[in-house]
Enzyme design. Structure first.
Site, short mmCIF file in Angstrom:
data_model
loop_
_atom_site.label_atom_id
_atom_site.label_comp_id
_atom_site.label_asym_id
_atom_site.label_seq_id
_atom_site.Cartn_x
_atom_site.Cartn_y
_atom_site.Cartn_z
CD GLU A 266 -3.31 0.35 2.01
OE1 GLU A 266 -4.40 -0.13 1.67
OE2 GLU A 266 -3.05 0.63 3.20
CG HIS A 293 8.04 -28.83 1.83
ND1 HIS A 293 8.57 -30.03 1.44
CD2 HIS A 293 8.76 -28.44 2.92
CE1 HIS A 293 9.54 -30.37 2.27
NE2 HIS A 293 9.68 -29.41 3.17
CE LYS A 406 -11.67 2.55 1.31
NZ LYS A 406 -11.23 3.62 2.19
O1 PA5 Z 1 -2.88 1.78 5.96
C1 PA5 Z 1 -3.95 2.33 5.80
O2 PA5 Z 1 -4.10 3.57 5.92
C2 PA5 Z 1 -5.19 1.53 5.47
O3 PA5 Z 1 -4.90 0.20 5.20
C3 PA5 Z 1 -6.18 1.60 6.62
O4 PA5 Z 1 -5.59 1.10 7.78
C4 PA5 Z 1 -7.46 0.81 6.32
O5 PA5 Z 1 -8.02 1.23 5.11
C5 PA5 Z 1 -8.47 1.01 7.44
O6 PA5 Z 1 -8.72 2.36 7.62
P1 PA5 Z 1 -9.31 2.97 8.94
O7 PA5 Z 1 -8.36 2.70 10.04
O8 PA5 Z 1 -9.48 4.41 8.65
O9 PA5 Z 1 -10.61 2.27 9.18
#
Ligand code: PA5
Length: 418
Positions: A266, A293, A406
């Protein structure tokens, strides 16, 4: 605390001068707070006090997703010892899984920790609604609900903060300058860890201790050396190494690989602002010896486009001796040895074979798997991620790519009407 680093590379990185100022420039930005989290002793105090307050509860249920889930899960599976307490995670909106998880625990003994930085993530809110309804259905009344929930969100912003204030719920903070995937050492991960009996002060101690190594201005700085090598391997025209394997030789660190996958994917999978080209290092989660494996055949002889992190733990708390008098040649072969020797041999064997096949390998060896070393390891990989973002000239701290999905999901949901 000991974490030893060694590098097994077909070629040295071409970047001669490694500069710790590259990291300093990132961590000195006001809106990037992960490096300084471990100065916040107040977080340790608040989370320990909250854990004490709910110490009579038996079941901890984390409700969150992405960065609000993977770090806590990783801390618990790496370090929690067997106690009479359980930890479960509700991240996915999979009704069958949620039913099964909540039906197997005594809800009266459960504490739900609802974590969302933004405060409005659909999966998290959906699981909160569900847990709340199940509690009400089990006979808990509205006024008692505050004894079943602790929340964690931005200190001032977002719908969840308003909801907490209106209902006088217990809550901890995720500092405004900490993004989800960099939040494991904030109350997001500290609270479940403290509840499960993990020494969270030692996590901070280990992370603080490694800072000196990370900020060292020399070629011995393993962080700078690793980042420069990965950058080189990615950009070199003849060897586009654009995949990264995380393979600890430890079942307890299996979830560490999953935590790393999110952090790396990410943060680094982005569109370049310079030339609009897609950029990224695709992470691959593995663990040894099990993946010998499964995926190791690919790592050895498949395309030479992967750099590989191997993590080895030198000393384990437990061991099993193989001494036996079985009428079975493979058991006789193992008889003089024990389980830890076998795992070490498998780690060393894989490393040698990868080297022979000219695969770039980065080895991290811990003397023990404990809170101190894990704290150091976490900060090391967070800093590496941030540094790669700088070298790739992208913003490692946002995630614009997940927004479109989303939006379409909600369009679909609305199209179902009611
Ligand atoms: O790293 C990030 O920012 C995302 O993966 C969030 O943790 C994830 O989308 C969840 O978001 P939130 O904590 O706002 O619910």
């Amino acid at each position: 605390m000991t974490i030893d680093f060694s590098f097994h590379l077909p070629n040295k990185p071409s970047r001669i001068k490694l500069q710790s100022k590259d990291l300093e420039e990132i961590i000195n930005q006001k809106d990037i707070g992960f490096f300084h989290l471990t100065d916040r002793d107040d977080f340790i105090e608040q989370t320990i006090s909250m854990a004490n307050q709910f110490s009579s509860k038996k079941h901890f249920v984390q409700i969150g997703i992405g960065g609000s889930a993977l770090g806590p899960q990783m801390l618990v599976s790496s370090l929690a010892q067997t106690t009479n307490k359980t930890f479960s995670l509700l991240d996915n909106t999979d009704a069958d899984y949620i039913y099964q998880t909540l039906k197997t625990i005594d809800l009266k003994q459960a504490l739900f920790y609802v974590v969302s930085k933004s405060g409005g993530t659909a999966e998290t809110v959906a699981n909160y609604i569900t847990a709340r309804k199940m509690l009400l259905d089990s006979g808990v009344n509205e006024e008692e609900l505050r004894n079943y929930f602790v929340f964690c969100t931005d200190p001032t912003q977002g719908q969840l903060r308003t909801h907490i204030q209106q209902n006088h719920y217990y809550a901890l903070d995720i500092p405004a300058n900490i993004g989800g995937r960099f939040s494991v050492l904030s109350p997001v991960g500290l609270f479940p860890a403290a509840f499960m009996g993990i020494d969270i002060q030692k996590l901070y101690f280990g992370a603080n201790k490694i800072k000196k190594v990370l900020l060292k201005e020399s070629e011995d700085n393993p962080l700078l050396y690793t980042a420069a090598t990965l950058d080189d391997l990615y950009k070199s025209p003849n060897s586009k190494v654009d995949q990264t394997v995380m393979m600890p030789y430890s079942s307890k660190l299996k979830d560490f690989s999953l935590w790393f996958v999110q952090l790396w994917a990410e943060s680094l999978g982005k569109i370049s602002k310079e030339n609009n080209n897609p950029i990224g290092l695709t992470p691959i989660a593995a663990y040894g010896a099990t993946d010998q494996h499964s995926q190791v055949q690919l790592f050895m002889q498949g395309p030479n486009n992967k750099s590989i992190f191997l993590i080895h733990i030198k000393n384990k708390e437990q061991d099993f001796c193989f001494e036996n008098n079985l009428d079975l040649p493979s058991a006789t072969k193992l008889s003089p040895f024990n389980m830890n020797q076998l795992l070490e041999a498998e780690f060393k064997g894989t490393l040698e074979a990868l080297k022979e096949n000219k695969r770039p390998v980065f080895v991290l060896e811990l003397d023990y798997l404990n809170a101190e070393n894990l704290g150091g390891l976490i900060l090391y990989f967070e800093c590496l991620t941030a540094l790669m973002g700088k070298y790739f000239k992208i913003n490692a701290f946002d995630q614009p790519g997940v927004e479109k999905g989303k939006k379409y999901a909600f369009e679909y949901l609305n199209s179902l009407g009611k």
